[in-house]
Design an enzyme around this catalytic site. Structure first.
Site: not given
Ligand SMILES: [Ca+2]
Length: 370
Positions: A88, A150, A243, A253
């Site tokens: 993609q 992801h 988040e 994080y």
């Protein structure tokens, strides 16, 4: 007998009207009356959007095409000279000095022998706009993974000329804590792909020097806050725990050590959802709103929205508007859109443009409705 035939023909004519000819719709929101226009349609899962100086739009389609859409909705054939990805296309952005150098940045999924990786590159848009010339890579995620999920990825140029590129953990959560990988990281490079000398890990052995911050799950939203010039990032949580972060150099994080959500397979992530050695989100959602692109609004068309952060909601099928005080979120409005929204961006005309995530995806435009 004649009447049904006439009706059938009329229905056919209506169905074949160009999407851009669809009537505008009025949308009432808390602080603004909106007219929603369909600028263009027939785009296969549009993902990224960038505005050329002449008012035309560059738009990526997920299956691997880059097109130009005119302000009145004419969709060009695919632009030549782009890479041929396996999976993609992701984001598209103009160089801050585009008027001088005509450079266009593209992120996409690269297929290597060992697997898939998020990469970014740039090429020069030809005078006609129909060719990307001299395309070269400036970032290649290391290592690859066979998992087709992801990938990130958005671009954001800072006022001081640096380029942020977001990535995802490739659904290998522990990779987000491994500083020898680019997975689950926020990347900061110069526009030519070289590493800035002031990146946080340039002097630490075994750490990839392009890393700015880590412990991210999958960042698909990046935006520079007007006034402060500070980067904000939005990431998907697992089950719950989406988040907003304001990523500081070298900070962790938390993913997957802590989260405000739980793993997709139902496994709990240990509480408490943050620790003193980790940097917490400034805002989070459970259940998930599942947002992708985001932008700060700085136009004059919707004065009540000035400085607000707008998020493109996928599963939530909404435009989400956050009001802010500095780096604190003070309010939230969800504007129902009745379609998965992949991205929201502000045009050079100060109006808002949304991409719908559909097989026959659309570009929507928000205008003031009085
Ligand atoms: Ca986190």
């Amino acid at each position: 007998m004649i009447r049904p035939v006439v009706l059938a023909i009329a229905a056919l004519v209506v169905a074949s009207l160009p999407v851009a000819g669809q009537p505008a719709q009025r949308l009432g929101t808390e602080k603004a009356e909106i007219i929603v226009e369909t600028v263009a349609g027939g785009l296969e899962h549009p993902w990224g959007l960038a505005f050329l100086p002449d008012g035309r739009m560059l738009v990526t389609e997920k299956p691997g095409r880059l097109r130009i859409v005119s302000a009145d909705g004419k969709v060009s054939p695919p632009i030549a000279g782009t890479p041929q990805p396996h999976v993609q296309f992701l984001d598209v952005a103009l160089d801050p000095d585009f008027s001088e150098n005509q450079l266009v940045y593209l992120s996409y999924v690269e297929s290597r022998e060992s697997g898939l990786a998020t990469v970014a590159g740039r090429g020069r848009l030809s005078t006609t706009g129909m060719m990307l010339e001299g395309f070269e890579l400036i970032f290649r995620q290391q290592p690859t993974s066979p998992i087709e999920d992801h990938f990130g990825s958005r671009f954001a140029f800072t006022p001081d000329g640096k380029l942020f590129i977001s990535t995802g953990d490739r659904d290998e959560p522990d990779s987000a804590q491994d500083l020898s990988t680019d997975m689950g990281k926020l990347i900061r490079v110069n526009p030519d792909g070289t590493v800035p000398a002031d990146n946080p890990f340039v002097h630490r052995a075994g750490v990839r020097p392009e890393i700015w911050s880590y412990g991210h799950r999958n960042i698909e939203g990046l935006a520079i806050q007007p006034g402060t010039g500070v980067l904000w990032a939005g990431e998907f949580g697992p089950t719950g725990g989406d988040e907003i972060n304001v990523p500081k150099p070298g900070c962790n994080y938390g993913w997957p050590l802590v989260s405000w959500g739980d793993h997709k397979d139902g496994r709990a992530i240990p509480r408490p959802p943050t620790r003193p050695d980790l940097t917490d989100a400034i805002y989070h959602w459970t259940p998930s709103v599942s947002f992708s692109g985001m932008t700060f609004y700085t136009g004059s068309a919707f004065p009540a929205w000035y400085g607000n952060l707008l998020l493109a909601g996928l599963a939530s099928q909404a435009l989400i508007r956050l009001t802010l005080a500095g780096a604190r979120v003070t309010g939230e409005e969800r504007i129902a859109m009745d379609a998965r929204i992949r991205h929201v961006a502000q045009g050079r005309d100060g109006l808002l443009y949304l991409l719908t995530d559909e097989d026959q995806g659309r570009i929507l435009r928000f205008k003031p409705g009085g």
